[in-house]
Design a protein around this motif. Structure first.
Motif, PDB file in Angstrom:
ATOM      1  N   LYS A 391       0.861  -1.187   0.000  1.00 59.10           N
ATOM      2  CA  LYS A 391       0.000   0.000   0.000  1.00 59.10           C
ATOM      3  C   LYS A 391       0.892   1.230   0.000  1.00 59.10           C
ATOM      4  O   LYS A 391       1.532   1.547   0.990  1.00 59.10           O
ATOM      5  CB  LYS A 391      -0.902  -0.004   1.238  1.00 59.10           C
ATOM      6  CG  LYS A 391      -1.849   1.192   1.281  1.00 59.10           C
ATOM      7  CD  LYS A 391      -2.733   1.137   2.524  1.00 59.10           C
ATOM      8  CE  LYS A 391      -3.672   2.338   2.583  1.00 59.10           C
ATOM      9  NZ  LYS A 391      -4.522   2.315   3.802  1.00 59.10           N
ATOM     10  N   PRO A 392       0.976   1.940  -1.131  1.00 62.50           N
ATOM     11  CA  PRO A 392       1.848   3.125  -1.182  1.00 62.50           C
ATOM     12  C   PRO A 392       1.187   4.328  -0.524  1.00 62.50           C
ATOM     13  O   PRO A 392      -0.037   4.398  -0.374  1.00 62.50           O
ATOM     14  CB  PRO A 392       2.034   3.354  -2.685  1.00 62.50           C
ATOM     15  CG  PRO A 392       0.783   2.806  -3.299  1.00 62.50           C
ATOM     16  CD  PRO A 392       0.353   1.657  -2.420  1.00 62.50           C
ATOM     17  N   GLY A 393       2.034   5.276  -0.135  1.00 60.56           N
ATOM     18  CA  GLY A 393       1.548   6.506   0.495  1.00 60.56           C
ATOM     19  C   GLY A 393       1.991   7.731  -0.270  1.00 60.56           C
ATOM     20  O   GLY A 393       1.796   7.841  -1.478  1.00 60.56           O
ATOM     21  N   ARG A 394       2.649   8.639   0.417  1.00 59.80           N
ATOM     22  CA  ARG A 394       3.051   9.903  -0.187  1.00 59.80           C
ATOM     23  C   ARG A 394       4.276   9.717  -1.076  1.00 59.80           C
ATOM     24  O   ARG A 394       5.031   8.762  -0.934  1.00 59.80           O
ATOM     25  CB  ARG A 394       3.353  10.923   0.932  1.00 59.80           C
ATOM     26  CG  ARG A 394       2.162  11.234   1.808  1.00 59.80           C
ATOM     27  CD  ARG A 394       2.574  11.880   3.121  1.00 59.80           C
ATOM     28  NE  ARG A 394       3.327  10.970   3.964  1.00 59.80           N
ATOM     29  CZ  ARG A 394       3.770  11.266   5.173  1.00 59.80           C
ATOM     30  NH1 ARG A 394       3.529  12.467   5.679  1.00 59.80           N
ATOM     31  NH2 ARG A 394       4.457  10.383   5.880  1.00 59.80           N
ATOM     32  N   ASN A 396       7.658  11.877  -3.015  1.00 63.51           N
ATOM     33  CA  ASN A 396       8.470  13.090  -2.966  1.00 63.51           C
ATOM     34  C   ASN A 396       9.852  12.786  -3.516  1.00 63.51           C
ATOM     35  O   ASN A 396      10.499  11.817  -3.088  1.00 63.51           O
ATOM     36  CB  ASN A 396       8.579  13.620  -1.523  1.00 63.51           C
ATOM     37  CG  ASN A 396       9.432  14.871  -1.429  1.00 63.51           C
ATOM     38  OD1 ASN A 396       9.498  15.654  -2.376  1.00 63.51           O
ATOM     39  ND2 ASN A 396      10.094  15.050  -0.304  1.00 63.51           N
ATOM     40  N   GLN A 397      10.298  13.611  -4.488  1.00 64.01           N
ATOM     41  CA  GLN A 397      11.656  13.541  -5.030  1.00 64.01           C
ATOM     42  C   GLN A 397      12.031  12.127  -5.464  1.00 64.01           C
ATOM     43  O   GLN A 397      13.089  11.600  -5.117  1.00 64.01           O
ATOM     44  CB  GLN A 397      12.662  14.075  -4.009  1.00 64.01           C
ATOM     45  CG  GLN A 397      12.460  15.537  -3.662  1.00 64.01           C
ATOM     46  CD  GLN A 397      13.480  16.058  -2.677  1.00 64.01           C
ATOM     47  OE1 GLN A 397      14.298  15.285  -2.161  1.00 64.01           O
ATOM     48  NE2 GLN A 397      13.451  17.346  -2.410  1.00 64.01           N
ATOM     49  N   GLY A 398      11.168  11.487  -6.219  1.00 65.82           N
ATOM     50  CA  GLY A 398      11.453  10.169  -6.758  1.00 65.82           C
ATOM     51  C   GLY A 398      11.305   9.025  -5.776  1.00 65.82           C
ATOM     52  O   GLY A 398      11.596   7.881  -6.128  1.00 65.82           O
ATOM     53  N   MET A 399      10.863   9.299  -4.552  1.00 70.34           N
ATOM     54  CA  MET A 399      10.675   8.267  -3.541  1.00 70.34           C
ATOM     55  C   MET A 399       9.190   8.140  -3.219  1.00 70.34           C
ATOM     56  O   MET A 399       8.424   9.100  -3.353  1.00 70.34           O
ATOM     57  CB  MET A 399      11.461   8.594  -2.276  1.00 70.34           C
ATOM     58  CG  MET A 399      12.944   8.818  -2.490  1.00 70.34           C
ATOM     59  SD  MET A 399      13.807   7.357  -3.083  1.00 70.34           S
ATOM     60  CE  MET A 399      13.743   6.340  -1.595  1.00 70.34           C
ATOM     61  N   VAL A 400       8.794   6.953  -2.795  1.00 67.61           N
ATOM     62  CA  VAL A 400       7.407   6.698  -2.427  1.00 67.61           C
ATOM     63  C   VAL A 400       7.382   6.036  -1.049  1.00 67.61           C
ATOM     64  O   VAL A 400       8.217   5.173  -0.736  1.00 67.61           O
ATOM     65  CB  VAL A 400       6.704   5.808  -3.477  1.00 67.61           C
ATOM     66  CG1 VAL A 400       7.436   4.488  -3.664  1.00 67.61           C
ATOM     67  CG2 VAL A 400       5.257   5.571  -3.100  1.00 67.61           C
TER      68      VAL A 400
END
Length: 445
Positions: A391-394, A396-400
């Motif tokens: 389950k992915p979240g936020r 930012n800058q190529g990271m999850v």
């Protein structure tokens, strides 16, 4: 009678030969197809090469993403206040001008003449006032004459000030220092009040106006850090929030926010589109992965985790090896039962055995030269893939951020998922990092 028997014998012999030939061809094809099936059934596919990363807790900087428009902190379109013909243009495109610098001069000959005449009248009225004051002091003049002279002198001075203001309107000056744009008028052109002449922008400091949903209004505060960029993950410009509208737009449910950003290099231009990110306080121990490691499908988001192969997977292959020797000994028995048939073959053995000592003498040297290779190959465990739904979240800058389904320490595939399947054997090669650009990796090497 004999010829008939001979003919029948020849026919039977031909038929027997045909049966043997056809049977041999059919048997050969059957054995070949069966062998090919067994080969491919027992053949292990080669291990796919992938790059991986180790999932570990890291520091996460959440933020509020938005789209903004750049404007100058001080920027106006300069216009003239009065009518006149353009006499002189005192600037050129993209020139940096100082505060109160004269940019445009209109024809002011009539206004200057009126001002000179009024200055002469003001001087005369001032002389009459001085005379009236002197006569009143001597007791010769009346108070009414003194009041009239004083009013005339004051009116003349005010008229001089008025004509000076009219004369100043024939000049267009910069209200502040900045950069001027392209002139919109020409010499000799007649201008009416309100005609736009040029734009003036102070590019040293820029402001960015953007909107955020009302749900995120509680996260924003005056002074928070704001980062700007033109696209992608790179946001090289940093600023701070300077204003938050206290009213939410009832039609869009958005609130307007304004930030200020320093622009010393002049890379930001008024009217430019930018991506805005308001940085929130950092969070600790957040499991993150590169976005390239996450695959989205109709069944959900998943990743591939690299794990050592289970011992049960290698057991069938090891159990099959001892069975090879009895099969070989079983096949040797018919050959041993017929020593007479093996004599021609045994006759050729001395020549072949004569060449063996030389080859066998080279084998110990080759084995001694690489004694660590079998040990190294034995120490490397086989690696297989395990497909894990997460389950992915936020982002930012190529990271999850991974909320569920991932544990710290898991080795996750970061590239090549389109050719991988669950349970497939892989080999890890992290010489190339897909999360970085090719240019950066070339510079590092």
């Amino acid at each position: 009678m004999f010829k008939r028997i001979l003919r029948i014998f020849i026919i039977v012999l031909v038929l027997a030969v045909l049966v043997v030939v056809v049977g041999g061809i059919v048997g050969f094809n059957f054995l070949r197809d069966n062998g090919i099936k067994q080969y491919f059934a027992s053949m292990k596919p080669p291990a796919a090469t992938v790059s991986t990363t180790i999932a570990k807790p890291s520091t996460w900087t959440p933020g509020v993403e938005a789209i903004g428009t750049v404007k100058a902190v001080r920027g106006v379109d300069l216009t003239v206040e009065t009518t006149g013909i353009v006499k002189d243009i005192l600037f050129h495109a993209n020139q940096k001008v100082a505060d109160n610098a004269v940019l445009l001069q209109l024809d002011d000959a009539v206004e200057r003449a009126d001002l000179d005449a009024q200055k002469a009248q003001a001087a005369l009225d001032q002389t009459s006032l001085a005379r009236a004051i002197e006569l009143t002091r001597r007791g010769v003049g009346s108070d009414s004459t003194l009041d009239t002279a004083r009013a005339a002198a004051s009116a003349s001075a005010s008229q001089v000030t008025k004509l000076q203001a009219v004369l100043d309107q024939k000049q267009l000056t910069a209200p502040f220092g900045g950069t001027v744009g392209i002139p919109k008028i020409d010499i000799g052109q007649y201008l009416a009040p309100g005609t736009a002449v040029v734009t003036l922008q102070d590019l040293d400091t820029m402001r960015v106006d953007f909107s955020v949903p009302e749900q995120q209004l509680a996260l924003l505060k005056i002074g928070q850090t704001v980062r700007l960029g033109f696209g992608g993950e790179d946001k090289p410009f940093a600023g701070a929030i300077r204003g938050i509208d206290p009213k939410i737009d009832s039609s869009s449910r958005l609130v307007n926010v304004r930030a200020e950003v320093a622009n010393p290099d002049g890379k930001l231009t008024p009217g430019q589109f930018v991506q805005v990110r308001v940085e929130l306080p950092e969070e600790q121990n957040v499991l993150t992965l590169p976005q390239t490691a996450l695959t989205t499908s109709l069944y959900g988001d998943y990743i591939f985790v690299v794990q050592p192969a289970k011992p049960a997977e290698a057991a069938p292959a090891q159990a099959a090896k001892p069975e090879e020797k009895p099969a070989a000994s079983a096949t040797d028995k018919p050959a041993d039962a017929k020593p007479a048939d093996t004599k021609p073959a045994d006759a050729m053995k001395p020549a072949a055995d004569a060449a063996k000592p030389a080859a066998d003498a080279a084998k110990p040297a080759a084995k001694a030269a690489d004694p660590a290779k079998p040990a190294a190959e034995g120490d490397k465990p086989a690696l297989v893939l395990s497909q894990v739904f997460v389950k992915p979240g936020r982002r930012n800058q190529g990271m999850v951020e991974i909320v569920e389904g991932l544990k710290a320490g898991d080795e996750v595939v970061t590239a090549g998922q389109n050719r991988l399947i669950n349970g497939m054997s892989v080999a890890v090669d992290n010489t190339i990092d897909p999360t970085k650009s090719a240019n950066k990796q070339a510079d590092q090497q």
